[in-house]
Design an enzyme around this catalytic site. Structure first.
Site, PDB file in Angstrom:
ATOM      1  N   GLU A   1      -5.118  -8.470  -0.608  1.00 54.53           N
ATOM      2  CA  GLU A   1      -5.861  -8.274   0.641  1.00 54.53           C
ATOM      3  C   GLU A   1      -7.301  -7.944   0.290  1.00 54.53           C
ATOM      4  O   GLU A   1      -7.557  -7.156  -0.618  1.00 54.53           O
ATOM      5  CB  GLU A   1      -5.307  -7.109   1.483  1.00 54.53           C
ATOM      6  CG  GLU A   1      -3.990  -7.355   2.161  1.00 54.53           C
ATOM      7  CD  GLU A   1      -3.566  -6.160   3.015  1.00 54.53           C
ATOM      8  OE1 GLU A   1      -4.463  -5.424   3.502  1.00 54.53           O
ATOM      9  OE2 GLU A   1      -2.358  -5.964   3.181  1.00 54.53           O
TER      10      GLU A   1
ATOM     11  N   GLU B   1       0.807  -1.218   0.000  1.00 53.76           N
ATOM     12  CA  GLU B   1       0.000   0.000   0.000  1.00 53.76           C
ATOM     13  C   GLU B   1       0.846   1.277   0.000  1.00 53.76           C
ATOM     14  O   GLU B   1       0.716   2.126   0.897  1.00 53.76           O
ATOM     15  CB  GLU B   1      -0.999  -0.034   1.160  1.00 53.76           C
ATOM     16  CG  GLU B   1      -1.948  -1.229   1.026  1.00 53.76           C
ATOM     17  CD  GLU B   1      -3.103  -1.229   2.015  1.00 53.76           C
ATOM     18  OE1 GLU B   1      -3.139  -0.368   2.913  1.00 53.76           O
ATOM     19  OE2 GLU B   1      -3.978  -2.107   1.882  1.00 53.76           O
TER      20      GLU B   1
END
Length: 488
Positions: free
Chosen positions: A266, A151
């Protein structure tokens, strides 16, 4: 038999998430993963912190000499491979001695800065991949995935710009490919499906390898909730994740990397490790709803995570605290565990079935039918931390009739399993106990019994007319799994 639709999707168990690498050295973590592998059989596992200082992979002495240490990684990877699960390698976070800054995230202080010296970073990646090649062989390592960072679009996770991340990807991808051009590398591993088009454009312009695109998605309105302090609420659109998966697949098809795999490394209802929805029976129905609609577009949908042994916000302070896991710290299976277990027991061949809330499959043993109701909370419901901290009884929604044609005549054993309100629903029982901060050994035993996954009905069925018909009542957010096993 209903006509064959194709092979049953395995997207659901291609990959599973875990918190950080060092947690994987714990005995209870390994015991829980072994249980998950016995029941669900995930192919890959992904986690943060492979290069974090608690793995002591990288250090520099007083003179600046680099010291590598692979021993903790070896212990972890040897164990994973011994139970037939491969690493989906995430390169991150930054070793302190190689970091350009001191900014950290999480209770365990992951350093999120870029390298201070790219020559040393390149050497670290190349040396580590070389070590894996020497230890496990190229034939094994070429089956792995190498993902660059986690991220980076969120400043909490990467203390740099998009351009800084693209520089990090450039160096890391080249370092991996320098060891073997067949090793698979990808990114951008972003939150909320961001940067995919920009990433593909940059890599194409700079002739960089991209074997797969990875990104993340959650079903709530908040993206990053490091310490579990934000109020989460499910997005009003029920199909938000499935639509995002399809959209990213479309972006890949329009890019220079049309053959790149797509991995959602995810996903879950909520990005908070303190969101009570994760413990609920509603969460299990949400999982099946997403997987049914999204699996046709992704190569993997990696649920975050398999266990509540997860310490981003520190150890969970109560037995059910809204942790991401399919299993809690006391090894009690949550309803979501059974969503995955039932999926894993579907036969390899899916039969034609127009219902979007069920699977009809066959194997050499007989038929398997998995059906569910996903009922979204009403618009305007209170935040998850308020709404799901209270018992949520479920009403009967409808009567469902199952009709399967062209079934071979003979005697069958019928088994029916359920997940829903007070069915394999230890969290509701925990609420009824008054949400104790600690559980006695007997409490754990009793809650485990309530989540044992035993059949609710068993019977012998004689089929003489080539049809299997069965009627049942389905409540809001029920999951029902039916096995019809031929005995003669």
């Amino acid at each position: 038999m209903n006509r064959l639709a194709g092979n049953t999707s395995t997207v659901f168990n291609e990959c599973i998430g875990a918190g950080r690498a060092n947690e994987g050295l714990r005995a209870d973590w390994q015991q829980q993963l072994a249980r998950v592998q016995k029941d669900i059989q995930f192919k890959y596992i992904r986690f943060h912190g492979l290069l974090h200082d608690d793995m002591r992979v990288y250090a520099e002495d007083k003179t600046g000499k680099v010291i590598y240490n692979w021993q903790y990684i070896d212990k972890l990877f040897d164990y994973l491979l011994s139970i037939n699960i491969r690493p989906f390698v995430e390169f991150g976070f930054m070793p302190a001695d190689l970091a350009s800054g001191t900014k950290t995230i999480f209770w365990w202080k992951a350093n999120v800065s870029k390298p201070k010296d790219y020559a040393k970073w390149d050497a670290l990646i190349a040396s580590l991949v070389t070590h894996w090649q020497e230890r496990y062989g190229e034939a094994e390592v070429k089956k792995w995935y190498f993902e660059v960072w986690n991220e980076p679009d969120l400043r909490g996770f990467f203390d740099g710009t998009q351009a800084d991340y693209f520089e990090l990807y450039t160096h890391t991808a080249k370092a991996v490919k320098s060891i073997s051009p067949v090793y698979r590398v990808g990114g951008p591993a972003t939150s909320a499906t961001k940067w995919v088009a920009e990433f593909s454009t940059f890599c194409d312009a700079n002739q960089l390898p991209v074997d797969f695109i990875s990104t993340h998605d959650y079903g709530t309105t908040s993206v990053l909730d490091e310490m579990g302090t934000k109020k989460q609420q499910l997005k009003s659109m029920r199909d938000t994740i499935a639509r995002d998966v399809q959209r990213i697949r479309d972006l890949i098809r329009q890019s220079a990397y049309k053959k790149a795999e797509l991995h959602f490394t995810e996903w879950n209802t909520s990005p908070s490790s303190r969101d009570p929805i994760h413990d609920t029976y509603q969460n299990a129905a949400y999982i099946l709803h997403v997987l049914k609609k999204a699996s046709g577009y992704a190569n993997s949908m990696s649920y975050w995570t398999f266990t509540d042994i997860f310490e981003e916000a520190g150890p969970g302070q109560t037995p059910f605290h809204g942790g991401f896991g399919l299993i809690n710290l006391q090894n009690i299976a949550k309803p979501s565990y059974y969503a995955y277990k039932f999926m894993s027991q579907l036969g390899p061949f899916e039969l034609q079935n127009d219902d979007q809330s069920s699977y009809l499959c066959k194997s050499s043993q007989g038929l398997q039918i998995l059906l569910w109701d996903y009922t979204h909370p009403a618009t305007g419901y209170s935040f998850n931390q308020d709404y799901f901290n209270k018992e949520q009884p479920s009403a009967v929604k409808q009567s469902v009739t199952i009709k399967v044609n062209n079934v071979k005549n003979g005697k069958y054993k019928l088994e029916i399993y359920k997940v829903g309100y007070q069915q394999n629903d230890p969290y509701t029982s925990y609420l009824e106990m008054g949400r104790p901060a600690q559980l006695s050994r007997n409490d754990v035993l009793q809650l485990s019994k309530k989540a044992a996954g035993l059949p609710v009905q068993q019977a012998t069925v004689n089929i003489t007319n080539g049809r299997f018909d069965h009627q049942l009542n389905v409540r809001h957010n029920d999951i029902i799994f039916i096995k019809l096993l031929k005995t003669q």
